[in-house]
Design a protein around this motif. Structure first.
Motif, short mmCIF file in Angstrom:
data_model
loop_
_atom_site.label_atom_id
_atom_site.label_comp_id
_atom_site.label_asym_id
_atom_site.label_seq_id
_atom_site.Cartn_x
_atom_site.Cartn_y
_atom_site.Cartn_z
N ILE A 1 2.62 -8.66 -15.47
CA ILE A 1 3.19 -7.48 -16.11
C ILE A 1 4.48 -7.15 -15.38
CG2 ILE A 1 2.87 -4.98 -16.47
CD1 ILE A 1 -0.07 -5.52 -16.99
N SER A 2 5.57 -6.99 -16.15
CA SER A 2 6.81 -6.67 -15.46
C SER A 2 7.22 -5.23 -15.77
CB SER A 2 7.91 -7.65 -15.83
OG SER A 2 8.18 -7.54 -17.20
N TYR A 3 8.02 -4.67 -14.89
CA TYR A 3 8.40 -3.25 -14.99
C TYR A 3 9.86 -3.07 -14.63
CZ TYR A 3 8.00 -3.54 -9.87
OH TYR A 3 8.14 -3.91 -8.56
N LYS A 4 10.38 -1.94 -15.08
CA LYS A 4 11.71 -1.51 -14.61
C LYS A 4 11.50 -0.53 -13.45
CE LYS A 4 16.01 0.09 -16.59
NZ LYS A 4 16.35 1.31 -17.21
N PHE A 5 10.51 0.36 -13.65
CA PHE A 5 10.12 1.29 -12.59
C PHE A 5 8.62 1.16 -12.34
CE2 PHE A 5 13.77 3.39 -14.52
CZ PHE A 5 14.54 3.70 -13.40
N LEU A 6 8.24 1.09 -11.07
CA LEU A 6 6.82 1.04 -10.73
C LEU A 6 6.45 2.30 -9.97
CD1 LEU A 6 4.10 -0.56 -10.41
CD2 LEU A 6 5.02 -1.44 -8.25
N ILE A 7 5.31 2.91 -10.37
CA ILE A 7 4.77 4.04 -9.59
C ILE A 7 3.47 3.58 -8.96
CG2 ILE A 7 3.93 6.40 -9.63
CD1 ILE A 7 5.72 7.03 -11.91
N ILE A 8 3.43 3.57 -7.64
CA ILE A 8 2.21 3.16 -6.94
C ILE A 8 1.31 4.39 -6.80
CG2 ILE A 8 1.25 2.11 -4.86
CD1 ILE A 8 4.11 1.06 -4.27
N ALA A 9 0.11 4.28 -7.39
CA ALA A 9 -0.85 5.40 -7.33
C ALA A 9 -2.22 4.82 -7.01
CB ALA A 9 -0.86 6.14 -8.66
N THR A 10 -2.25 3.96 -5.99
CA THR A 10 -3.48 3.22 -5.68
C THR A 10 -4.46 4.01 -4.82
OG1 THR A 10 -2.18 2.16 -3.95
CG2 THR A 10 -2.59 0.85 -5.92
N GLY A 11 -4.09 5.22 -4.39
CA GLY A 11 -5.05 6.06 -3.68
C GLY A 11 -5.54 5.43 -2.39
N ALA A 12 -6.84 5.51 -2.19
CA ALA A 12 -7.41 5.07 -0.93
C ALA A 12 -8.82 4.53 -1.16
CB ALA A 12 -7.46 6.24 0.04
N ARG A 13 -9.33 3.85 -0.15
CA ARG A 13 -10.71 3.37 -0.22
C ARG A 13 -11.50 4.03 0.91
NH1 ARG A 13 -12.00 0.11 3.88
NH2 ARG A 13 -10.28 -0.78 5.09
N ALA A 14 -12.81 4.13 0.69
CA ALA A 14 -13.67 4.72 1.74
C ALA A 14 -13.80 3.73 2.89
CB ALA A 14 -15.04 5.03 1.15
N LEU A 15 -13.72 4.23 4.11
CA LEU A 15 -13.97 3.37 5.27
C LEU A 15 -15.45 3.00 5.28
CD1 LEU A 15 -11.97 5.18 8.10
CD2 LEU A 15 -11.60 2.86 7.26
N LYS A 16 -15.73 1.77 5.70
CA LYS A 16 -17.11 1.28 5.72
C LYS A 16 -17.67 1.32 7.14
CE LYS A 16 -17.84 0.54 1.52
NZ LYS A 16 -17.62 -0.43 0.51
N LEU A 17 -18.98 1.51 7.24
CA LEU A 17 -19.62 1.52 8.57
C LEU A 17 -19.38 0.22 9.32
CD1 LEU A 17 -22.93 3.35 7.70
CD2 LEU A 17 -21.18 4.14 9.32
#
Ligand code: FDA
Ligand code: NAD
Length: 427
Positions: free
Chosen positions: A112-128
Motif C-alpha cells: 500500500i503506498s501513501y502520500k501522507f502516513l499517520i502512525i497510530a500503532t499505539g502500544a502493546r502490553a508488557l509480558k511477564l
C-alpha cells in the motif's frame, strides 16, 4: 501490485478513529483515505474494555462503543466508513514500512503506498516473560489491551465466579480490573512492587483512600513485591502464584497490568525515536516530513512543560489525532499543538480527573472521604503545575483544567490547602 492512497492511517485504535472523523470534517474524497489495522473491528473507545465491557449485567459490547462516542461525538460504525468512502483494511497486520519509498507491506502480501502516513500503532502490553516469569500464555492468565484480550478476560471471569483472582500491577489496569472483578463477585488480591497503588500519579494520601475503600470491598493488597512463578495443573491452567516475598496465592484467574511498550519497531532506523516513542514536532510530524505520529506511540513537545513527552491516555490520542489531520490538510492554518495533559479514571462510584504534571510539592484539599470532593495541587517553582480532583462536577473539572493551563503563581501553600478548589476558581 498494490493500492495507492493519499492518506494512510497505520493502526485502527482510538487515535485512528478520531483522525478519520477529522479528515471527513475537512473534506476527504472517496478512496483517498485508508485505515489499516491488525484488529478485526473498526476503531473503538479502548477505555470501555476495563469498565463497561466487564460488567456482569448488561455489559458494553460493540457497536455501542465505536469511536467517537467517548467524546460525545458521532459513532463511527463500519457503515459510517463505507458511506464516507474510507477504506477500512481490518484484521491485517503491517509487517514492514519503507519510509523512503512511502510504502507499507501487509501480512497478506499487499503493498500500500501513501502520500501522507499517520502512525497510530499505539502500544502493546508488557509480558511477564520480559520480567523473567514464564507461563503467561496459560488460558487463565489475562492481559488487557484489545478486544480479543477483553473477550478472553470476560470468559475467564464467567468461569471464576466466587473464585480467587490475583491482579499483578497496581497501575490503571490493575485498579480498574480489580474493581470490575469485585463487581463480578470474585475475591481479589493485588500484588505490586511499589509502596502504594497508582504510584505514577497518586500521593500516599490519595492512594490510601482508594486502597481503604478497596480493602473494605474485600481486596487484599500485597505491596513491595513481585510475582516469581506460576503453578499449573495438568491442563496447564494456573492454580497458584508464588511471590518474591515467599507468599503462595491460590488463583483461578490472574490479571496482569504491568505497563506498555509503544509499537515503534516498524520505524526503528527510519525515524527518530525519543523517550520510547516516535519523535514528532508541534504539528505531530516525524523526522520524515510525510509521516506523522499520534496517540500512545508519539513523543511530542508539551509546550506547557517545555519538554518532550509521550502520553498514554485517551484524551491525548483524540486531540493529537485531530491536530495531525489539521496540520496535514491545512498546514498554514495549523498552529502548534498546545496540549494540557489530562487523565481520568472511574472505579466503583469513584471518578477523578487530573490535569497537568504531578511534580513538585503537593498540597491536598477537601474532605478525604468516599462520596466527598477532594483533591490535590502540585506546585513547582512557585507555580501550579498539576491538579487532581475526585468527585467534582463538570464545572469544577473545567475550573481546575483552566487554572492548571495558566500555571498561576502560588505563594502560600498552607492557604492553598485551606481554600482548596476556591483557589482554582479565582485564577
Ligand atoms: P490504540 O492502542 O488505541 O490503537 C493502536 C492500534 O494499532 C490497534 O488497533 C493495533 O491493533 C494497531 N496496530 C499496531 N501495530 C500494528 C501493525 N503493525 N499493523 C496493523 N495494526 C497495528 N485512557 C484514559 O485516558 N482513560 C481511561 O479510562 C483509559 N482506559 C483504558 C483501558 C484499557 C483497558 C486500556 C488498554 C487503555 C485505556 N486507556 C485509557 C488508554 C487509552 O486507551 C490509550 O491511550 C489509547 O487507546 C491510545 O490510542 P492509540 O490510537 O494511540 O492506540
Ligand atoms: P501502568 O503503567 O499504569 O502500571 C503498571 C504497574 O505495573 C505499576 O504501577 C506497577 O505496580 C506494576 N509493575 C511493574 N512491573 C511489575 C512487575 N514486575 N511485577 C508486578 N507489577 C509490576 O500500566 P498498566 O496499568 O498496565 O496500564 C497499561 C496502559 O493502559 C497504560 O498506558 C495506561 O495509561 C493505560 N490505561 C489507562 C487507563 C486510564 O487512564 N484510566 C485505564 C486503563 C489503562
Amino acid at each position: 501490485m498494490g493500492r495507492a492512497f493519499v492518506y494512510v492511517i497505520l493502526g485502527g485504535g482510538v487515535a485512528a478513529g478520531y483522525a478519520a472523523l477529522e479528515f471527513t470534517r475537512r473534506g476527504v474524497s472517496e478512496g483517498e483515505l485508508c485505515i489499516i489495522s491488525e484488529e478485526p473491528v473498526a476503531p473503538y473507545e479502548r477505555p470501555a474494555l476495563s469498565k463497561g465491557f466487564l460488567l456482569p449485567e448488561d455489559p458494553a459490547r460493540l457497536p455501542s462503543f465505536h469511536t467517537c462516542v467517548g467524546a460525545n461525538d458521532e459513532k463511527l460504525t463500519p457503515k459510517w466508513y463505507k458511506e464516507h468512502g474510507i477504506e477500512l483494511v481490518l484484521g491485517t497486520r503491517v509487517k514492514s514500512v519503507d519510509v523512503r519509498r512511502k510504502t507499507l507491506l501487509s501480512s497478506t502480501g499487499e503493498t500500500i503506498s501513501y502520500k501522507f502516513l499517520i502512525i497510530a500503532t499505539g502500544a502493546r502490553a508488557l509480558k511477564l516473560e520480559e520480567f523473567g516469569v514464564e507461563g503467561s500464555d496459560a488460558e487463565n492468565v489475562c492481559y488487557l489491551r484489545d478486544l480479543s484480550d477483553a473477550n478472553r478476560l470476560a470468559t475467564a471471569i464467567e468461569s471464576s465466579a466466587n473464585g480467587n483472582a490475583v491482579v499483578i500491577g497496581g497501575g490503571y489496569i490493575g485498579m480498574e480490573c480489580a474493581a470490575s472483578l469485585v463487581i463480578n463477585k470474585i475475591n481479589v488480591t493485588m500484588v505490586f512492587p511499589e509502596a502504594h497503588c497508582m504510584a505514577r500519579l497518586f500521593t500516599p494520601k490519595i492512594a490510601s483512600l482508594y486502597e481503604d475503600y478497596y480493602s473494605a470491598k474485600g481486596v487484599e493488597f500485597i505491596k513491595g513485591t513481585v510475582l516469581t512463578s506460576f503453578e499449573f495443573d495438568s491442563n496447564k491452567k494456573v492454580t497458584a502464584v508464588n511471590l518474591k516475598n515467599g507468599n503462595h496465592l491460590p488463583a483461578d484467574l490472574v490479571v496482569v497490568g504491568i505497563g506498555i511498550r509503544p509499537n515503534t519497531s516498524l520505524f526503528e532506523g527510519q525515524l527518530t525515536i525519543e523517550k520510547g516513542g516516535i519523535k514528532v514536532n508541534s504539528k505531530m510530524q516525524s523526522s520524515d516530513s510525510s509521516v506523522y505520529a499520534i496517540g500512545d506511540v508519539a513523543t511530542f513537545p508539551v509546550k506547557l512543560f517545555g519538554e518532550m513527552r509521550r502520553l498514554e491516555h485517551v484524551d491525548s490520542a483524540r486531540k493529537s489525532a485531530r491536530h495531525a489531520v489539521s496540520a496535514i490538510m491545512e498546514p498554514e492554518k495549523t498552529g502548534e499543538f498546545d496540549y494540557l495533559p489530562f487523565f481520568y479514571s472511574r472505579v466503583f462510584a469513584f471518578s477523578w480527573q487530573f490535569y497537568g504534571d504531578p511534580v513538585g510539592e503537593v498540597v491536598h484539599f477537601g474532605e478525604f472521604e468516599e462520596g466527598k470532593t477532594f483533591g490535590a495541587y502540585w506546585i513547582k517553582k512557585g507555580h501550579l503545575v498539576g491538579s487532581f480532583l475526585e468527585g467534582g462536577t463538570k464545572e469544577e473539572y473545567d475550573t481546575i483544567s483552566k487554572a492548571t493551563q495558566l500555571k498561576p503563581a502560588v505563594t502560600d501553600l498552607e492557604e492553598l490547602g485551606r481554600v482548596g478548589l476556591g483557589f482554582a476558581e479565582t485564577v
